[in-house]
Design a protein around this motif. Structure first.
Motif, PDB file in Angstrom:
ATOM      1  N   VAL A  91      52.752  45.687  33.757  1.00 30.09           N
ATOM      2  CA  VAL A  91      51.990  44.647  34.440  1.00 30.09           C
ATOM      3  C   VAL A  91      50.557  45.168  34.537  1.00 30.09           C
ATOM      4  N   CYS A  92      49.615  44.394  33.991  1.00 35.84           N
ATOM      5  CA  CYS A  92      48.217  44.809  33.977  1.00 35.84           C
ATOM      6  C   CYS A  92      47.403  43.923  34.912  1.00 35.84           C
ATOM      7  N   ALA A  93      46.568  44.550  35.712  1.00 39.57           N
ATOM      8  CA  ALA A  93      45.688  43.828  36.627  1.00 39.57           C
ATOM      9  C   ALA A  93      44.338  43.632  35.952  1.00 39.57           C
ATOM     10  N   LEU A  94      43.922  42.376  35.809  1.00 37.47           N
ATOM     11  CA  LEU A  94      42.628  42.028  35.228  1.00 37.47           C
ATOM     12  C   LEU A  94      41.731  41.487  36.328  1.00 37.47           C
ATOM     13  N   ARG A  95      40.438  41.688  36.171  1.00 34.90           N
ATOM     14  CA  ARG A  95      39.502  41.102  37.118  1.00 34.90           C
ATOM     15  C   ARG A  95      38.199  40.762  36.416  1.00 34.90           C
ATOM     16  N   ALA A  96      37.459  39.844  37.038  1.00 36.90           N
ATOM     17  CA  ALA A  96      36.133  39.472  36.549  1.00 36.90           C
ATOM     18  C   ALA A  96      35.166  39.656  37.710  1.00 36.90           C
ATOM     19  N   ARG A  97      33.956  40.125  37.384  1.00 35.57           N
ATOM     20  CA  ARG A  97      32.924  40.321  38.421  1.00 35.57           C
ATOM     21  C   ARG A  97      31.647  39.627  37.995  1.00 35.57           C
ATOM     22  N   ASP A  98      30.855  39.233  38.991  1.00 37.55           N
ATOM     23  CA  ASP A  98      29.569  38.605  38.702  1.00 37.55           C
ATOM     24  C   ASP A  98      28.478  39.671  38.626  1.00 37.55           C
ATOM     25  N   HIS A  99      27.206  39.237  38.463  1.00 38.73           N
ATOM     26  CA  HIS A  99      26.088  40.178  38.325  1.00 38.73           C
ATOM     27  C   HIS A  99      25.937  41.094  39.527  1.00 38.73           C
ATOM     28  N   ALA A 100      26.245  40.594  40.708  1.00 38.23           N
ATOM     29  CA  ALA A 100      26.113  41.394  41.922  1.00 38.23           C
ATOM     30  C   ALA A 100      27.272  42.366  42.105  1.00 38.23           C
ATOM     31  N   GLY A 101      28.306  42.255  41.280  1.00 39.24           N
ATOM     32  CA  GLY A 101      29.459  43.130  41.383  1.00 39.24           C
ATOM     33  C   GLY A 101      30.593  42.541  42.206  1.00 39.24           C
ATOM     34  N   ALA A 102      30.399  41.338  42.730  1.00 36.79           N
ATOM     35  CA  ALA A 102      31.451  40.706  43.520  1.00 36.79           C
ATOM     36  C   ALA A 102      32.567  40.227  42.597  1.00 36.79           C
ATOM     37  N   GLU A 103      33.776  40.370  43.070  1.00 31.28           N
ATOM     38  CA  GLU A 103      34.937  39.951  42.289  1.00 31.28           C
ATOM     39  C   GLU A 103      35.060  38.432  42.352  1.00 31.28           C
ATOM     40  N   VAL A 104      35.113  37.785  41.175  1.00 27.43           N
ATOM     41  CA  VAL A 104      35.241  36.326  41.125  1.00 27.43           C
ATOM     42  C   VAL A 104      36.599  35.888  40.579  1.00 27.43           C
ATOM     43  N   ALA A 105      37.421  36.839  40.120  1.00 29.54           N
ATOM     44  CA  ALA A 105      38.780  36.522  39.661  1.00 29.54           C
ATOM     45  C   ALA A 105      39.599  37.791  39.602  1.00 29.54           C
ATOM     46  N   ARG A 106      40.900  37.636  39.856  1.00 33.64           N
ATOM     47  CA  ARG A 106      41.852  38.746  39.720  1.00 33.64           C
ATOM     48  C   ARG A 106      43.205  38.136  39.385  1.00 33.64           C
ATOM     49  N   GLU A 107      43.880  38.767  38.421  1.00 36.45           N
ATOM     50  CA  GLU A 107      45.177  38.258  38.010  1.00 36.45           C
ATOM     51  C   GLU A 107      46.000  39.410  37.440  1.00 36.45           C
ATOM     52  N   GLU A 108      47.318  39.354  37.634  1.00 35.87           N
ATOM     53  CA  GLU A 108      48.228  40.338  37.043  1.00 35.87           C
ATOM     54  C   GLU A 108      48.966  39.685  35.881  1.00 35.87           C
ATOM     55  N   ILE A 109      48.942  40.352  34.733  1.00 36.65           N
ATOM     56  CA  ILE A 109      49.499  39.825  33.493  1.00 36.65           C
ATOM     57  C   ILE A 109      50.660  40.703  33.041  1.00 36.65           C
ATOM     58  N   PRO A 110      51.851  40.129  32.796  1.00 36.60           N
ATOM     59  CA  PRO A 110      52.944  40.936  32.242  1.00 36.60           C
ATOM     60  C   PRO A 110      52.727  41.152  30.739  1.00 36.60           C
ATOM     61  N   VAL A 111      53.005  42.361  30.286  1.00 39.83           N
ATOM     62  CA  VAL A 111      52.847  42.724  28.877  1.00 39.83           C
ATOM     63  C   VAL A 111      54.135  43.408  28.432  1.00 39.83           C
TER      64      VAL A 111
END
Length: 144
Positions: A91-111
């Motif tokens: 299970v992999c945790a992915l995230r996206a951040r904006d220019h300021a470094g704030a987290e704008v998305a997080r999701e766990e993906i099964p592989v």
């Protein structure tokens, strides 16, 4: 009349030789105690480091971001590769951040790897709450 001595008197008592038993050398016990304490601390730190390595540092579940792109106000597409034990799953945790470094998305993906396969390449679209700057894989762990 008072006497003045040219040499000050010693503050340490002087005992007659052979009387009162053998005198201990000052500092010998402290050195032994310090050595034993250092050895105990090193053994404890080694035990803690092995436990943390087994818990968090398993190299069998290593993830690497290949690319991230197709950035819009609502998404980022992350391509990543996961090294797994042959036929294993994670299970992999992915995230996206904006220019300021704030987290704008997080999701766990099964592989899951196919039988005999040790590496899996995954392409995942991560839905975001604002415009992302970067998409990344935080970590991968064994699937439970």
């Amino acid at each position: 009349m008072t006497e003045t001595h040219a040499t000050p008197a010693s503050t340490a008592p002087v005992f007659p030789p052979g009387r009162y038993g053998r005198r201990r050398t000052p500092g010998r016990r402290r050195r032994l105690l310090t050595t034993l304490l250092v050895i105990a601390v090193l053994m404890a730190l080694t035990a803690v480091s092995f436990r943390l390595y087994r818990q968090y540092g398993d190299p069998a579940y290593d993830a690497q971001v290949i690319t991230y792109g197709e950035i819009t106000d609502q998404q980022v597409v992350v391509n990543f590769r996961v090294n797994l034990p042959a036929g294993g799953s994670a299970v992999c945790a992915l995230r996206a951040r904006d220019h300021a470094g704030a987290e704008v998305a997080r999701e766990e993906i099964p592989v899951t790897a196919a039988d005999g396969q040790r590496s899996v390449t995954v392409r995942h679209t991560l839905a975001t709450s604002a415009r992302p700057f970067i998409g990344e894989v935080v970590r991968c762990r064994p699937a439970v």
